[in-house]
Structure formats: structure tokens, C-alpha cells
Write an enzyme that holds these catalytic residues in place. Structure first.
Site, PDB file in Angstrom:
ATOM      1  N   THR A 201       0.883  -1.154   0.000  1.00  0.00           N
ATOM      2  CA  THR A 201       0.000   0.000   0.000  1.00  0.00           C
ATOM      3  C   THR A 201       0.916   1.197   0.000  1.00  0.00           C
ATOM      4  OG1 THR A 201      -1.717  -1.110   1.267  1.00  0.00           O
ATOM      5  CG2 THR A 201      -1.548   1.264   1.576  1.00  0.00           C
ATOM      6  N   GLY A 255      -4.250  -6.159   6.608  1.00  0.00           N
ATOM      7  CA  GLY A 255      -5.203  -5.156   7.072  1.00  0.00           C
ATOM      8  C   GLY A 255      -6.111  -5.609   8.198  1.00  0.00           C
TER       9      GLY A 255
HETATM   10  N1  ASP Z   1      -3.024  -3.112   4.240  1.00  0.00           N
HETATM   11  C1  ASP Z   1      -3.430  -3.517   2.921  1.00  0.00           C
HETATM   12  C2  ASP Z   1      -4.682  -4.331   3.019  1.00  0.00           C
HETATM   13  O1  ASP Z   1      -4.801  -5.148   3.918  1.00  0.00           O
HETATM   14  C3  ASP Z   1      -2.400  -4.289   2.182  1.00  0.00           C
HETATM   15  C4  ASP Z   1      -0.974  -3.849   2.346  1.00  0.00           C
HETATM   16  O2  ASP Z   1      -0.674  -2.810   2.852  1.00  0.00           O
HETATM   17  O3  ASP Z   1      -0.103  -4.580   1.942  1.00  0.00           O
HETATM   18  O4  ASP Z   1      -5.515  -4.198   2.167  1.00  0.00           O
END
Ligand code: ASP
Length: 341
Positions: A201, A255
Site C-alpha cells: 500500500t 489489514g
Molecule cells: N493493508 C493492505 C490491506 O490489507 C495491504 C498492504 O498494505 O499490503 O488491504
């Protein structure tokens, strides 16, 4: 027709005491940068994103404008994990999550948004033009179109296309974020082979010359997720939180585990109690480890924070997370400390 897939659970049993005894402090390069303006963002994509933010911060502009412009760079990059070309859900659709928050605690968010190139800008419109914080799915898309955002055709990047085709062979439902430590160097992560990333992200927090803070976060979320799944990234308090009196934090990684302990809000509250950004991020990671017990070994979560003094810091469960920083004196990628080596 896609079959029901099983969740992968942790394999080996490890006691909590064992997890805590394995605590480690990476000896890699690390620094706390003070001053303003400053912008930090997650992963190596943050280097380019920070350049976008600096176009505004470097001219004395507002942090809010900077964090929007910064992550828009990544949204345009056709990467594995952010923007329209990113990894799709398991039905083959790219669904995007994003949010933004300013120094007045104004915030806006979109989730499960399809066919819009810049979800972060739609999130900003939600913040500025509606009485709401969050719009999702077709409602968010309808709002975006009404606001003049073009409805794009989904076009997977070559990497995402390849990764999805490979994933379809087994179609294993594996909502476990991959652990970069197995695949990257401690500093400046190696470019992974197609399909080896299943997340990432871009989260960004910044302080402008007036000392005001803002943050943004945008992602396609977990690769090959269940249709309709929303992660922490668009959830204010989980993937992002800004308190202009104290500091700001953003999160990346699995997440679900960030949401269950209101990750970014927790980090900001810990900074309010006097902890440095790194110490606050570390304490939040410890909380996840305590909750997840032996399963903590199988997930990655990282927090990245900035306080009102312009000090920055991060902490991750596993080695491999890095963040990009840009200020008047420094522009680089910094390897995060982590719980496990
Ligand atoms: N946090 C994001 C999610 O769970 C993914 C990530 O940051 O890698 O959608």
C-alpha cells in the site's frame, strides 16, 4: 466458477514467551530526521511518491495537497498493488481502497471502488463535498463520476495479469500477506519476481512548513482477495490517522490485523503519551503479536509515523519493510526495524 477456498492458518506452535524472546533490533541504517517540511511514505514506491509530494511541500504548500499529489504518482504507476493496473480480487476485478485526512481532522474515504484511476482524489472529494466520511462500491463510483472522474477500463499491468493467471491455477484462498524478509535484502528491497508480491500500500504522512500534518493511503489491498473485501487502508484510525497536535501514522500489511487494534490511531495515541514515533510503532506491533500469538510469525504489518517535531520512525513485525523519506536535507529509503529478523 470459483470454489470455496480455505484460510491458511499458522503451522508451527510457538509460545508467546518464545515469540517475545526472539525480539530483535535490526542494526541497519536508521535515523530520526527532524524538521519541516518532511514527507514519509511506505515501501520503495515511496521514493517517487515523495518527489510528487515535494513539488508542493518544497514550495511551502499545504501538507494535504502534498499527500494527495504524492500518492497519485503511485496510483499512476501501474504497479502490483496500487491503482487500476494492480492485483485483482479472486474474481479478476481490481477494487481500490483509499483515504485522506487533514490537520483539522477532516477525513474522507472510498472503498471497494472500481474503474477510477485516482481513488485518493475521490476520497478527498468525499471529505470536502459530502457530509460523510466514507463511500463504498457502486455508490462511491457514482459519486466519482458525478464529480467528473472518468470511468476507466480496467487494464491489469503485465505483472498483475501474470500473477493472477498463476494464482488461478491453484486458486488457493490465502489471505496471508507475504513476508518480505524471505525475499528482499535488508535495505533497498530487491525487485521481486512477478507474483511474489501479494500486497503493498502506499501510505504517506507529511508535515508542511507551517507545521501542519496530513496523511493519505491508497491500495488495491490484498491480492486475490474475496470480492467485497476491504482492508485497513480506507479505514480512518486503522490504515491512517492524523492528529495535528501530536502526529500522524499510516500502516501497511495484513489489514485485518491492523483494523482489530485500530493500528494508526493507537500509534498516534502512544505518541501523545510521549513515545517517539519508532517506540510507538513498536508498541503497536507488540500489541498485534500479543493478539496473534504464534500466528504473528505468518503475517507482516508495519507502522510508519511522524510526530509534531518532525521526527519519523517505523516498526514492522518482519524484516523487509522500508520507508522513503524526503526533507530539505535527506532523500532516501530507510530499512525499518522489526520484531523478527
Ligand atoms: N493493508 C493492505 C490491506 O490489507 C495491504 C498492504 O498494505 O499490503 O488491504
Amino acid at each position: 466458477m470459483i470454489n470455496r477456498r480455505r484460510f491458511i492458518t499458522a503451522s508451527a506452535f510457538t509460545s508467546i514467551a518464545g515469540l517475545f524472546s526472539k525480539r530483535s533490533w535490526a542494526s541497519e541504517e536508521y535515523e530520526t530526521v527532524k524538521g519541516k517540511p518532511v514527507v514519509i511514505s511506505t515501501w520503495d514506491a515511496g521514493l517517487n511518491a515523495n518527489k510528487g509530494a515535494w513539488e508542493i511541500l518544497g514550495k511551502g504548500g499545504r501538507a494535504l495537497d502534498a499527500v494527495e499529489a504524492g500518492v497519485m504518482v503511485t496510483e499512476s504507476e501501474q504497479s502490483c498493488c496500487v491503482g487500476l493496473g494492480a492485483n485483482p480480487d479472486r474474481e479478476g476485478f481490481v477494487t481500490l481502497d483509499a483515504c485522506i485526512m487533514d490537520e483539522f481532522a477532516n477525513c474522507g474515504s472510498v472503498a471497494f471502488l472500481e474503474r477510477i484511476k485516482h481513488p485518493v482524489s475521490v476520497a478527498r472529494r468525499v471529505m470536502e463535498k459530502t457530509p460523510h466520511v466514507m463511500l463504498v462500491g457502486s455508490g462511491a463510483q457514482q459519486f466519482a463520476v458525478a464529480e467528473g472522474f472518468p470511468l476507466e477500463e480496467q487494464k491489469l499491468s503485465a505483472d498483475a495479469e501474470k500473477a493472477y493467471k498463476e494464482w488461478l491455477i491453484k486458486s488457493e484462498y490465502k489471505p496471508v500477506i507475504n513476508i518480505e524478509s524471505k525475499k528482499s535484502t535488508s535495505f533497498a528491497p530487491a525487485k521481486l519476481q512477478s507474483g511474489e508480491y501479494n500486497h503493498d500500500t502506499i501510505g504517506m504522512v507529511a508535515m508542511d512548513t507551517n507545521g501542519n500534518l496530513s496523511g493519505s493511503c491508497t491500495t488495491s489491498g490484498m491480492a486475490f482477495k474475496m470480492r467485497g473485501r476491504v482492508g485497513d487502508s480506507p479505514i480512518i484510525g486503522a490504515g491512517l490517522f492524523v492528529d495535528n497536535e501530536v502526529g500522524a501514522c499510516t500502516a501497511t500489511g495484513q489489514g485485518e490485523d491492523v483494523i482489530r487494534m485500530s493500528g494508526s490511531h493507537t500509534v498516534v495515541e502512544l505518541m501523545r503519551q510521549g513515545l517517539s514515533p519508532e517506540a510507538a510503532c513498536k508498541k503497536a506491533v507488540e500489541r498485534i503479536i500479543k493478539i496473534k500469538k504464534e500466528k504473528a510469525k505468518d503475517i507482516q504489518v508495519a507502522f510508519l509515523a511522524l510526530n509534531k517535531k518532525g521526527e519519523t520512525g517505523s516498526f514492522a513485525i518482519h524484516k523487509g519493510f522500508s520507508y522513503a523519506i524526503k526533507s530539505n536535507t535527506v532523500e532516501k529509503l530507510i530499512a525499518s526495524k522489526s520484531w523478527f529478523q
